[in-house]
Design a protein around this motif. Structure first.
Motif, short mmCIF file in Angstrom:
data_model
loop_
_atom_site.label_atom_id
_atom_site.label_comp_id
_atom_site.label_asym_id
_atom_site.label_seq_id
_atom_site.Cartn_x
_atom_site.Cartn_y
_atom_site.Cartn_z
N VAL A 157 0.81 -1.21 0.00
CA VAL A 157 0.00 0.00 0.00
C VAL A 157 0.85 1.27 0.00
O VAL A 157 0.46 2.27 -0.58
CB VAL A 157 -0.98 0.00 1.21
CG1 VAL A 157 -1.76 1.30 1.28
CG2 VAL A 157 -1.94 -1.19 1.10
N PHE A 158 2.04 1.21 0.62
CA PHE A 158 2.89 2.40 0.75
C PHE A 158 4.23 2.21 0.05
O PHE A 158 4.76 1.10 0.01
CB PHE A 158 3.15 2.71 2.22
CG PHE A 158 1.91 2.91 3.04
CD1 PHE A 158 1.22 4.11 3.02
CD2 PHE A 158 1.43 1.90 3.85
CE1 PHE A 158 0.07 4.30 3.78
CE2 PHE A 158 0.30 2.07 4.62
CZ PHE A 158 -0.38 3.27 4.57
N ASP A 159 4.79 3.31 -0.43
CA ASP A 159 6.11 3.30 -1.04
C ASP A 159 6.74 4.68 -0.82
O ASP A 159 6.03 5.63 -0.49
CB ASP A 159 6.03 2.99 -2.53
CG ASP A 159 7.36 2.56 -3.12
OD1 ASP A 159 8.34 2.36 -2.37
OD2 ASP A 159 7.43 2.41 -4.36
N LEU A 160 8.03 4.78 -1.02
CA LEU A 160 8.69 6.08 -0.97
C LEU A 160 8.76 6.65 -2.37
O LEU A 160 9.11 5.95 -3.33
CB LEU A 160 10.11 5.95 -0.39
CG LEU A 160 10.21 5.56 1.08
CD1 LEU A 160 11.68 5.46 1.48
CD2 LEU A 160 9.49 6.55 1.97
N ASN A 161 8.46 7.95 -2.49
CA ASN A 161 8.54 8.59 -3.80
C ASN A 161 9.98 9.02 -4.08
O ASN A 161 10.89 8.77 -3.27
CB ASN A 161 7.55 9.77 -3.91
CG ASN A 161 7.86 10.90 -2.95
OD1 ASN A 161 8.97 11.06 -2.46
ND2 ASN A 161 6.83 11.68 -2.64
N ASP A 162 10.22 9.64 -5.20
CA ASP A 162 11.57 10.04 -5.60
C ASP A 162 12.20 11.04 -4.65
O ASP A 162 13.42 11.16 -4.59
CB ASP A 162 11.56 10.61 -7.02
CG ASP A 162 11.23 9.56 -8.07
OD1 ASP A 162 11.43 8.35 -7.79
OD2 ASP A 162 10.78 9.93 -9.16
N ASP A 163 11.38 11.76 -3.89
CA ASP A 163 11.89 12.74 -2.94
C ASP A 163 12.14 12.13 -1.56
O ASP A 163 12.58 12.82 -0.64
CB ASP A 163 10.91 13.91 -2.80
CG ASP A 163 10.79 14.71 -4.08
OD1 ASP A 163 11.81 14.86 -4.79
OD2 ASP A 163 9.68 15.19 -4.38
N GLY A 164 11.84 10.84 -1.40
CA GLY A 164 12.09 10.16 -0.14
C GLY A 164 10.96 10.21 0.87
O GLY A 164 11.15 9.89 2.04
N TYR A 165 9.78 10.62 0.42
CA TYR A 165 8.62 10.68 1.31
C TYR A 165 7.63 9.59 0.93
O TYR A 165 7.57 9.16 -0.22
CB TYR A 165 7.94 12.05 1.21
CG TYR A 165 8.83 13.16 1.71
CD1 TYR A 165 8.96 13.40 3.07
CD2 TYR A 165 9.56 13.95 0.84
CE1 TYR A 165 9.80 14.40 3.55
CE2 TYR A 165 10.39 14.96 1.29
CZ TYR A 165 10.51 15.17 2.65
OH TYR A 165 11.34 16.15 3.12
N SER A 166 6.85 9.18 1.91
CA SER A 166 5.88 8.10 1.67
C SER A 166 4.75 8.57 0.78
O SER A 166 4.34 9.73 0.82
CB SER A 166 5.32 7.61 3.00
OG SER A 166 6.35 7.03 3.77
N GLU A 167 4.25 7.61 0.00
CA GLU A 167 3.08 7.85 -0.83
C GLU A 167 2.21 6.61 -0.80
O GLU A 167 2.68 5.52 -0.50
CB GLU A 167 3.47 8.19 -2.27
CG GLU A 167 4.15 7.07 -3.02
CD GLU A 167 4.55 7.46 -4.43
OE1 GLU A 167 4.27 8.59 -4.85
OE2 GLU A 167 5.15 6.62 -5.11
N VAL A 168 0.94 6.81 -1.08
CA VAL A 168 -0.01 5.71 -1.10
C VAL A 168 -0.10 5.15 -2.51
O VAL A 168 -0.32 5.89 -3.46
CB VAL A 168 -1.41 6.19 -0.62
CG1 VAL A 168 -2.42 5.07 -0.71
CG2 VAL A 168 -1.33 6.72 0.80
N LEU A 169 0.09 3.85 -2.64
CA LEU A 169 0.00 3.19 -3.95
C LEU A 169 -1.44 2.85 -4.30
O LEU A 169 -1.81 2.89 -5.46
CB LEU A 169 0.84 1.92 -3.95
CG LEU A 169 2.34 2.09 -3.69
CD1 LEU A 169 3.00 0.72 -3.58
CD2 LEU A 169 2.97 2.92 -4.80
#
Length: 62
Positions: A23-35
């Motif tokens: 459900v969660f991943d880190l984006n290119d900026d290093g912050y969490s995002e919801v998949l």
């Protein structure tokens, strides 16, 4: 169940990604995002655990 991340609160600890990488991943900026904003039934318990373990309280369940 729907889940979002308050981008102003997230500091990129990544605990949510460890607890529930489906459900969660880190984006290119290093912050969490919801998949998957609509959490599949099989991952609801893991998402609740991610919410409980987020040190910034950035994850919101609706």
């Amino acid at each position: 169940m729907k889940v979002t991340i308050d981008e102003d609160r997230c500091r990129g600890h990544g605990i949510c990604c460890t607890v529930c990488p489906e459900v969660f991943d880190l984006n290119d900026d290093g912050y969490s995002e919801v998949l998957t904003p609509e959490v599949p039934a099989g991952f609801e318990t893991a998402v609740r655990a991610a919410v409980a373990q987020c040190p910034e309280r950035a994850i919101v369940i609706a």
